[in-house]
Design a protein around this motif. Structure first.
Motif, short mmCIF file in Angstrom:
data_model
loop_
_atom_site.label_atom_id
_atom_site.label_comp_id
_atom_site.label_asym_id
_atom_site.label_seq_id
_atom_site.Cartn_x
_atom_site.Cartn_y
_atom_site.Cartn_z
N VAL A 10 9.62 20.35 24.87
CA VAL A 10 9.38 20.12 23.46
C VAL A 10 9.09 18.32 23.64
N ILE A 11 7.81 17.57 23.39
CA ILE A 11 8.02 16.69 23.18
C ILE A 11 7.41 15.94 22.11
N ALA A 12 7.40 15.08 21.53
CA ALA A 12 7.67 14.33 20.40
C ALA A 12 6.17 13.64 20.45
N LEU A 13 5.62 13.43 19.26
CA LEU A 13 4.26 11.71 19.79
C LEU A 13 4.13 10.99 20.23
N LYS A 14 5.51 10.78 18.72
CA LYS A 14 5.81 9.64 19.21
C LYS A 14 5.78 9.06 20.67
N MET A 62 9.90 2.31 16.60
CA MET A 62 9.43 3.24 15.99
C MET A 62 9.92 4.48 16.81
N TYR A 63 11.00 4.39 18.40
CA TYR A 63 10.89 5.87 18.57
C TYR A 63 12.91 5.95 17.82
N TYR A 64 13.42 4.76 17.56
CA TYR A 64 14.70 4.93 17.37
C TYR A 64 15.34 5.07 16.16
N GLY A 65 14.10 4.19 14.97
CA GLY A 65 14.66 4.20 14.15
C GLY A 65 14.99 3.15 13.05
N VAL A 66 15.91 2.47 14.02
CA VAL A 66 17.04 1.43 13.31
C VAL A 66 16.93 0.12 14.52
N ILE A 67 17.03 -1.10 14.10
CA ILE A 67 17.72 -2.18 14.69
C ILE A 67 18.46 -3.13 14.63
N SER A 68 19.48 -3.95 14.77
CA SER A 68 20.20 -4.88 13.97
C SER A 68 20.70 -5.97 15.10
N PHE A 69 20.60 -6.96 14.61
CA PHE A 69 20.87 -7.99 15.41
C PHE A 69 21.22 -7.90 16.28
N PRO A 88 17.30 0.12 9.42
CA PRO A 88 16.84 1.96 9.69
C PRO A 88 15.20 1.17 9.33
N ILE A 89 14.70 2.01 9.88
CA ILE A 89 12.76 2.37 9.18
C ILE A 89 12.54 4.10 9.37
N PRO A 90 11.86 4.37 8.06
CA PRO A 90 10.99 5.83 8.03
C PRO A 90 10.54 6.39 9.08
N PRO A 91 10.59 7.67 9.43
CA PRO A 91 9.94 7.86 10.47
C PRO A 91 8.67 7.99 9.81
N MET A 92 7.80 7.24 11.42
CA MET A 92 6.54 6.90 11.07
C MET A 92 5.37 8.17 12.03
N ILE A 93 6.51 8.47 13.04
CA ILE A 93 5.85 9.91 13.96
C ILE A 93 6.94 10.68 13.48
N SER A 94 6.22 12.32 13.35
CA SER A 94 7.34 13.20 13.35
C SER A 94 6.73 14.90 13.91
N GLN A 95 5.62 14.41 14.38
CA GLN A 95 4.57 15.57 15.33
C GLN A 95 5.31 15.75 16.52
N THR A 96 5.78 16.89 16.08
CA THR A 96 6.06 17.79 18.03
C THR A 96 5.36 19.21 18.13
N PHE A 138 1.03 -0.79 0.64
CA PHE A 138 0.01 -0.04 0.05
C PHE A 138 1.58 0.86 -0.01
N TYR A 139 0.96 2.14 -0.47
CA TYR A 139 1.54 3.44 -1.40
C TYR A 139 2.03 4.30 -0.22
N SER A 140 -0.05 4.78 0.23
CA SER A 140 0.39 5.27 2.26
C SER A 140 -0.57 4.41 2.69
N VAL A 141 0.11 4.57 3.65
CA VAL A 141 -0.74 4.11 5.39
C VAL A 141 -0.86 4.81 6.37
N PRO A 142 -1.84 5.02 6.83
CA PRO A 142 -1.87 5.63 8.51
C PRO A 142 -1.18 5.21 9.21
N ALA A 143 -0.29 5.74 9.98
CA ALA A 143 0.83 5.77 11.19
C ALA A 143 0.19 4.71 11.97
N ALA A 144 -0.99 5.63 12.13
CA ALA A 144 -1.76 4.70 13.54
C ALA A 144 -1.98 2.98 12.89
#
Length: 300
Positions: free
Chosen positions: A144-148, A217-224, A129-137, A61-67
């Motif tokens: 400064v409080i991030a929505l994530k 979702m918070y850090y945007g990256v993961i490894s083994f 890496p994963i693209p930012p899912m929630i970027s609102q602040t 799906f090209y565009s999926v709501p973040a929620a």
């Protein structure tokens, strides 16, 4: 003052993730007296499952709501990670339950290495890496409080409430408490001890999967290898709060998160792990059972 409040909120966000992972350690130890050192890698598996689900959703799906994407990621990660944990308990831990105490510990370390290397072979050694899912602040009183961050704290609070209800107000929770006090007597009273322990592993893995999803979702990256450090810190949180105490695991997770955030803000970030473990040592010197732990009574 705003800077201090900012770091406190950051620490609570990180501590919420630690608390979810720490609950898995404290539940398993509370019932069978075993430290499941593979639990950090279960957390890492949950994060990878969430990443794969997100990439599939984006591809189909090209565009999926973040929620919606986050909900699907959490549900699938919980299901698959719980299945992994059930298989591990059934194959690796249950046959050794009545053996000498070091056998399950060594097995847990072996399972941890196996899971880590399995993910390394399947997904590769590089960071994913994963693209930012929630970027609102939002800015509230200079903080400064991030929505994530709000999502992480709210999801953790809801899950902990549900978990508290399951443990304290349901037949499964009564069975878990009975197995914790005396597994043999619980079996004599008609409780399926094996089923109760398996469900405990499943519940702990589900919480770890949610923590893994929130982590990526918070850090945007993961490894083994991403399961080792958070796993050790979550175990530290469980011991700090009092291993075997659910409230202690939550308190310990939040405490470790706050220590890391405040130390990184006012001192050297390179020594934030040293600070967290030093606090653990100091607490255990004066409170060997942890902040909310109970002293063990030898059964005769």
């Amino acid at each position: 003052m705003e800077y201090f409040a900012q770091q406190v909120f950051n620490g609570l966000t990180l501590g919420a993730i630690y608390a979810l992972i720490a609950l898995g350690y404290t539940m398993v130890y509370g019932i069978i007296g075993m430290i499941n050192f593979a639990h950090g890698d279960i957390f890492m598996l949950g994060a990878f499952v969430a990443l794969i689900v997100f990439l599939i959703l984006v591809t189909l799906f090209y565009s999926v709501p973040a929620a919606l994407a986050l909900l699907v990621m959490v549900v699938v990660a919980m299901l698959l990670t719980s299945l992994w944990s059930w298989l591990i308990e059934r194959i690796a831990y249950r046959p050794l339950r009545g053996s000498f105490r070091l056998a399950p510990l060594i097995t847990a370390i072996g399972v941890s290495i196996t899971l880590s290397n399995f993910v390394q072979v399947v997904q590769g050694p590089r960071n994913k890496p994963i693209p930012p899912m929630i970027s609102q602040t939002y800015e509230v009183l200079g903080v400064v409080i991030a929505l994530k961050q709000i999502v992480i704290i709210c999801v953790t609070a809801v899950l902990l409430s549900i978990f508290w209800y399951l443990v304290n107000r349901t037949p499964l929770g009564r069975a878990q408490r009975a197995c914790e006090q005396d597994p043999k007597m619980a079996a004599m009273l008609g409780i399926d001890v094996n089923r109760t322990i398996s469900l405990t592993f499943i519940m702990g893995a589900a919480l770890a999967a949610v923590a893994g999803t929130l982590f990526i979702m918070y850090y945007g990256v993961i490894s083994f290898s991403s399961g080792f450090i958070p796993g050790v810190k979550a175990f530290t949180a469980a011991v700090l709060g009092g291993i075997g105490s659910i409230q202690g695991a939550v308190l310990g997770g939040l405490t470790i998160g706050l220590i890391e955030a405040l130390w990184s803000a006012y001192f050297s970030v390179d020594y934030k792990d040293v600070a967290a473990f030093s606090i653990l040592v100091v607490v255990l010197i004066f409170l060997p059972s942890g902040l909310l732990g109970k002293s063990e009574v030898e059964k005769v």
